[in-house]
Design a protein around this motif. Structure first.
Motif, PDB file in Angstrom:
ATOM      1  N   GLU A   4       0.803  -1.106   0.018  1.00 32.61           N
ATOM      2  CA  GLU A   4       0.042   0.049  -0.160  1.00 32.61           C
ATOM      3  C   GLU A   4       0.803   1.272  -0.060  1.00 32.61           C
ATOM      4  N   THR A   5       1.877   1.287   0.692  1.00 30.56           N
ATOM      5  CA  THR A   5       2.919   2.394   0.998  1.00 30.56           C
ATOM      6  C   THR A   5       3.688   2.637  -0.620  1.00 30.56           C
ATOM      7  N   GLN A   6       4.056   1.435  -0.992  1.00 38.14           N
ATOM      8  CA  GLN A   6       4.601   1.606  -2.474  1.00 38.14           C
ATOM      9  C   GLN A   6       3.624   2.166  -3.687  1.00 38.14           C
ATOM     10  N   LEU A   7       2.505   1.667  -3.252  1.00 37.14           N
ATOM     11  CA  LEU A   7       1.359   2.137  -4.436  1.00 37.14           C
ATOM     12  C   LEU A   7       1.000   3.710  -4.175  1.00 37.14           C
ATOM     13  N   GLN A   8       1.077   3.883  -2.881  1.00 32.47           N
ATOM     14  CA  GLN A   8       0.663   5.489  -2.758  1.00 32.47           C
ATOM     15  C   GLN A   8       1.929   6.243  -3.222  1.00 32.47           C
ATOM     16  N   GLU A   9       3.195   5.709  -3.077  1.00 26.74           N
ATOM     17  CA  GLU A   9       4.436   6.563  -3.528  1.00 26.74           C
ATOM     18  C   GLU A   9       4.298   6.580  -5.014  1.00 26.74           C
ATOM     19  N   GLU A  10       3.973   5.386  -5.697  1.00 27.10           N
ATOM     20  CA  GLU A  10       3.852   5.444  -7.248  1.00 27.10           C
ATOM     21  C   GLU A  10       2.678   6.400  -7.684  1.00 27.10           C
ATOM     22  N   ARG A  11       1.501   6.516  -6.946  1.00 23.74           N
ATOM     23  CA  ARG A  11       0.528   7.361  -7.345  1.00 23.74           C
ATOM     24  C   ARG A  11       1.067   8.848  -7.232  1.00 23.74           C
ATOM     25  N   LYS A  12       1.778   8.998  -6.258  1.00 21.56           N
ATOM     26  CA  LYS A  12       2.312  10.538  -6.137  1.00 21.56           C
ATOM     27  C   LYS A  12       3.320  10.756  -6.995  1.00 21.56           C
ATOM     28  N   MET A  13       4.144   9.716  -7.391  1.00 19.24           N
ATOM     29  CA  MET A  13       5.022  10.009  -8.444  1.00 19.24           C
ATOM     30  C   MET A  13       4.546  10.259  -9.972  1.00 19.24           C
ATOM     31  N   ARG A  14       3.417   9.491 -10.126  1.00 19.52           N
ATOM     32  CA  ARG A  14       2.377   9.790 -11.390  1.00 19.52           C
ATOM     33  C   ARG A  14       2.013  11.058 -11.370  1.00 19.52           C
ATOM     34  N   GLU A  15       1.422  11.418 -10.291  1.00 22.44           N
ATOM     35  CA  GLU A  15       0.650  12.956 -10.259  1.00 22.44           C
ATOM     36  C   GLU A  15       1.836  14.036 -10.695  1.00 22.44           C
ATOM     37  N   GLU A  16       2.924  13.649  -9.924  1.00 21.57           N
ATOM     38  CA  GLU A  16       4.002  14.811 -10.193  1.00 21.57           C
ATOM     39  C   GLU A  16       4.463  14.597 -11.658  1.00 21.57           C
ATOM     40  N   MET A  17       4.568  13.545 -12.369  1.00 23.53           N
ATOM     41  CA  MET A  17       4.980  13.380 -13.582  1.00 23.53           C
ATOM     42  C   MET A  17       3.855  13.929 -14.566  1.00 23.53           C
ATOM     43  N   THR A  18       2.531  13.759 -14.162  1.00 21.92           N
ATOM     44  CA  THR A  18       1.319  14.526 -15.035  1.00 21.92           C
ATOM     45  C   THR A  18       1.484  15.711 -15.024  1.00 21.92           C
ATOM     46  N   THR A  19       1.815  16.458 -13.550  1.00 19.03           N
ATOM     47  CA  THR A  19       1.798  17.763 -13.592  1.00 19.03           C
ATOM     48  C   THR A  19       3.011  18.394 -14.580  1.00 19.03           C
ATOM     49  N   LYS A  20       3.973  18.005 -14.291  1.00 23.89           N
ATOM     50  CA  LYS A  20       5.260  18.370 -15.015  1.00 23.89           C
ATOM     51  C   LYS A  20       5.007  18.345 -16.417  1.00 23.89           C
ATOM     52  N   PHE A  21       4.541  17.206 -17.028  1.00 24.81           N
ATOM     53  CA  PHE A  21       4.037  16.871 -18.456  1.00 24.81           C
ATOM     54  C   PHE A  21       3.133  18.022 -18.789  1.00 24.81           C
ATOM     55  N   GLU A  22       2.188  18.189 -18.028  1.00 24.41           N
ATOM     56  CA  GLU A  22       1.235  19.277 -18.253  1.00 24.41           C
ATOM     57  C   GLU A  22       1.841  20.778 -18.610  1.00 24.41           C
ATOM     58  N   GLU A  23       2.883  21.013 -17.721  1.00 24.54           N
ATOM     59  CA  GLU A  23       3.339  22.169 -17.436  1.00 24.54           C
ATOM     60  C   GLU A  23       4.574  22.450 -18.925  1.00 24.54           C
ATOM     61  N   SER A  24       4.936  21.198 -19.108  1.00 24.18           N
ATOM     62  CA  SER A  24       5.895  21.425 -20.353  1.00 24.18           C
ATOM     63  C   SER A  24       5.189  21.728 -21.581  1.00 24.18           C
ATOM     64  N   GLN A  25       4.115  20.918 -21.657  1.00 19.68           N
ATOM     65  CA  GLN A  25       3.151  21.072 -22.796  1.00 19.68           C
ATOM     66  C   GLN A  25       2.482  22.389 -22.906  1.00 19.68           C
ATOM     67  N   ARG A  26       2.419  23.055 -21.925  1.00 17.69           N
ATOM     68  CA  ARG A  26       1.893  24.413 -21.988  1.00 17.69           C
ATOM     69  C   ARG A  26       2.931  25.300 -22.260  1.00 17.69           C
ATOM     70  N   GLN A  27       4.314  25.091 -21.834  1.00 20.25           N
ATOM     71  CA  GLN A  27       5.461  25.738 -22.152  1.00 20.25           C
ATOM     72  C   GLN A  27       5.875  25.678 -23.579  1.00 20.25           C
ATOM     73  N   ILE A  28       5.636  24.454 -24.219  1.00 20.14           N
ATOM     74  CA  ILE A  28       6.026  24.278 -25.642  1.00 20.14           C
ATOM     75  C   ILE A  28       4.938  25.067 -26.303  1.00 20.14           C
ATOM     76  N   GLY A  29       3.675  25.034 -26.009  1.00 18.06           N
ATOM     77  CA  GLY A  29       2.644  25.733 -26.667  1.00 18.06           C
ATOM     78  C   GLY A  29       3.117  27.338 -26.827  1.00 18.06           C
ATOM     79  N   GLU A  30       3.424  27.767 -25.556  1.00 16.53           N
ATOM     80  CA  GLU A  30       3.536  29.171 -25.648  1.00 16.53           C
ATOM     81  C   GLU A  30       4.992  29.568 -26.506  1.00 16.53           C
TER      82      GLU A  30
END
Length: 149
Positions: A99-125
């Motif tokens: 369960e702890t590993q799963l929570q860590e992976e979820r957190k990493m996935r959320e961080e990666m998604t946030t970074k990806f969306e930010e980079s997509q926004r920057q590329i668009g600009e």
């Protein structure tokens, strides 16, 4: 059966009271899912022992179907129960780790998604700025071309 008469009435109040208490205890155990699978005989035996008690090598209640266990059998059962409790504890610890590993992976996935969306926004600009700059350059070149004609 030995404490009721032919018409089903209790011979004495003490027997009726013991029966009532045993039935209540059995129903409570069944409701709490004390025994996996709900073995009625085992529930009845546990309830009976909890109400009338027992002593080593002797069980009260003629015909109750309770057989007292010898010391070695009880020791073996206790050792088995201890092993099963240890297994359960180990499984629970592994489950917590997973369960702890799963929570860590979820957190990493959320961080990666946030970074990806930010980079997509920057590329668009950046693309918009480049397109605007290119269009401005082309517009100037067209103006210079028309002025020279």
């Amino acid at each position: 059966m030995t404490h009721t008469n032919s018409n089903g009435e209790w011979v004495n109040d003490a027997s009726k009271e013991v029966h009532t208490k045993v039935e209540e205890a059995r129903l409570e155990l069944a409701a709490a899912e004390y025994v996996e699978g709900g073995d009625k005989d085992m529930l009845a035996n546990i309830a009976f022992k909890s109400v009338v008690g027992e002593r080593s090598g002797y069980s009260r209640g003629l015909g109750a179907g309770i057989k007292p266990q010898k010391g070695k059998a009880v020791t073996g059962i206790h050792e088995e129960l201890k092993k099963e409790c240890e297994k359960r504890h180990d499984i629970e610890m592994k489950l917590k780790d997973v369960e702890t590993q799963l929570q860590e992976e979820r957190k990493m996935r959320e961080e990666m998604t946030t970074k990806f969306e930010e980079s997509q926004r920057q590329i668009g600009e950046e693309m918009e700025k480049r397109v605007e700059a290119k269009m401005a350059t082309m517009f100037r070149q067209m103006l210079n071309f028309q002025v020279s004609i």
